[in-house]
Motif scaffolding. Structure first.
Motif, PDB file in Angstrom:
ATOM      1  N   LYS A 158      15.973  32.359  -1.853  1.00  0.00           N
ATOM      2  CA  LYS A 158      17.293  32.821  -2.284  1.00  0.00           C
ATOM      3  C   LYS A 158      17.908  33.812  -1.297  1.00  0.00           C
ATOM      4  O   LYS A 158      19.089  33.735  -1.000  1.00  0.00           O
ATOM      5  CB  LYS A 158      17.208  33.456  -3.666  1.00  0.00           C
ATOM      6  N   ASN A 159      17.160  34.754  -0.811  1.00  0.00           N
ATOM      7  CA  ASN A 159      17.691  35.782   0.098  1.00  0.00           C
ATOM      8  C   ASN A 159      16.858  35.852   1.362  1.00  0.00           C
ATOM      9  O   ASN A 159      16.019  36.743   1.514  1.00  0.00           O
ATOM     10  CB  ASN A 159      17.717  37.156  -0.590  1.00  0.00           C
ATOM     11  N   LEU A 160      17.088  34.928   2.278  1.00  0.00           N
ATOM     12  CA  LEU A 160      16.363  34.916   3.541  1.00  0.00           C
ATOM     13  C   LEU A 160      17.065  35.868   4.507  1.00  0.00           C
ATOM     14  O   LEU A 160      18.263  35.718   4.783  1.00  0.00           O
ATOM     15  CB  LEU A 160      16.298  33.509   4.129  1.00  0.00           C
ATOM     16  N   LEU A 161      16.341  36.862   4.998  1.00  0.00           N
ATOM     17  CA  LEU A 161      16.908  37.878   5.876  1.00  0.00           C
ATOM     18  C   LEU A 161      16.970  37.384   7.314  1.00  0.00           C
ATOM     19  O   LEU A 161      15.966  36.935   7.877  1.00  0.00           O
ATOM     20  CB  LEU A 161      16.061  39.156   5.815  1.00  0.00           C
ATOM     21  N   GLY A 162      18.155  37.452   7.905  1.00  0.00           N
ATOM     22  CA  GLY A 162      18.337  37.127   9.312  1.00  0.00           C
ATOM     23  C   GLY A 162      18.764  38.373  10.062  1.00  0.00           C
ATOM     24  O   GLY A 162      19.653  39.095   9.617  1.00  0.00           O
ATOM     25  N   LYS A 163      18.108  38.642  11.179  1.00  0.00           N
ATOM     26  CA  LYS A 163      18.418  39.830  11.979  1.00  0.00           C
ATOM     27  C   LYS A 163      19.135  39.413  13.245  1.00  0.00           C
ATOM     28  O   LYS A 163      18.736  38.451  13.905  1.00  0.00           O
ATOM     29  CB  LYS A 163      17.148  40.602  12.321  1.00  0.00           C
ATOM     30  N   LEU A 164      20.178  40.138  13.584  1.00  0.00           N
ATOM     31  CA  LEU A 164      20.951  39.875  14.790  1.00  0.00           C
ATOM     32  C   LEU A 164      20.115  40.218  16.016  1.00  0.00           C
ATOM     33  O   LEU A 164      19.538  41.302  16.094  1.00  0.00           O
ATOM     34  CB  LEU A 164      22.231  40.715  14.773  1.00  0.00           C
ATOM     35  N   THR A 165      20.024  39.285  16.964  1.00  0.00           N
ATOM     36  CA  THR A 165      19.278  39.543  18.199  1.00  0.00           C
ATOM     37  C   THR A 165      20.223  40.141  19.241  1.00  0.00           C
ATOM     38  O   THR A 165      21.440  40.116  19.076  1.00  0.00           O
ATOM     39  CB  THR A 165      18.662  38.246  18.769  1.00  0.00           C
TER      40      THR A 165
END
Length: 182
Positions: A158-165
Motif C-alpha cells: 500500500k505505501n511503498l517508499l521511494g527515495k529521490l536519488t
C-alpha cells in the motif's frame, strides 16, 4: 487556501483597525466588512488631510489604494504564484520492466503514477497491461523528498517508499531504481 488568505488579510485588517475603522469577517462568505466609528463622509476628488473641509473625507486616492490592495489579494489567493514542480514528475525507466511505461504526473502533494507491465518487459512486442496508481510526496526537513506509492491496486504494498536519488531517479526498498529519462 484559507491560511494563505489569512496571511495576506490580517496585516490589511490591522492597518484598517488602526485608522479608526473596525474590520469584521463574515464567516459564511469569508468577506471582510469594514465599519467606521465615525461618519466617513462624501467621496471628494483631490481632498487630502490638509483639506480643512472635513477630517473624515474619503479621497479617490484612498479608494485607488484600497482597490490595488484588493487586486493583489485576489491574485495572491487565486493561484497567481505557482509552486515549483515536484522532482518526482517525469518519465522513468525501470530495469525490472525494460521498455515499459513509468510516468509520474500532477502538481501538489498527490501525484498520479502510470505504467505498463509486460512479461518480462515491453521491448519485443510483449502484451502490455496498463495500470494507474497514486503517490503522495513526503517532505521531511533536512532530507531529500520521498514518495509513498500505493501499489495495492496491482497486488503490491500500500505505501511503498521511494527515495529521490542524486540523479533524479527513485530508489525503492528492494534496491530497484527507476532512472529519470532526459
Amino acid at each position: 487556501y484559507r491560511t494563505r488568505l489569512r496571511a495576506y488579510t490580517m496585516p490589511l485588517m490591522n492597518a484598517v483597525a488602526r485608522s479608526g475603522m473596525t474590520p469584521t469577517r463574515v464567516p459564511s462568505s469569508g468577506r471582510i466588512n469594514i465599519h467606521s466609528k465615525r461618519p466617513i463622509g462624501p467621496v471628494v476628488a483631490g481632498a487630502s488631510k490638509s483639506d480643512s473641509s472635513s477630517s473624515s473625507v474619503v479621497t479617490f486616492k484612498s479608494i485607488a489604494a484600497a482597490t490595488a490592495v484588493g487586486a493583489l489579494l485576489t491574485l495572491a489567493t487565486a493561484g497567481g504564484a505557482r509552486a515549483a514542480p515536484s522532482p518526482f514528475v517525469g518519465e522513468f525507466s525501470d530495469p525490472k520492466h525494460p521498455g515499459c511505461l513509468r510516468s509520474i504526473s500532477g502538481d501538489g502533494a498527490v501525484l498520479e503514477v502510470q505504467g505498463t507491465d509486460g512479461t518480462p518487459g515491453c521491448m519485443n512486442g510483449e502484451k502490455q497491461k496498463p495500470w494507474s496508481l497514486t503517490g503522495e510526496v513526503v517532505k521531511v526537513p533536512s532530507k531529500a523528498p520521498e514518495i509513498l506509492i500505493d501499489f495495492s491496486p496491482k497486488g503490491g504494498p500500500k505505501n511503498l517508499l521511494g527515495k529521490l536519488t542524486e540523479e533524479g531517479g527513485i530508489l525503492f526498498p528492494d534496491g530497484n531504481t527507476w532512472s529519470k529519462k532526459q
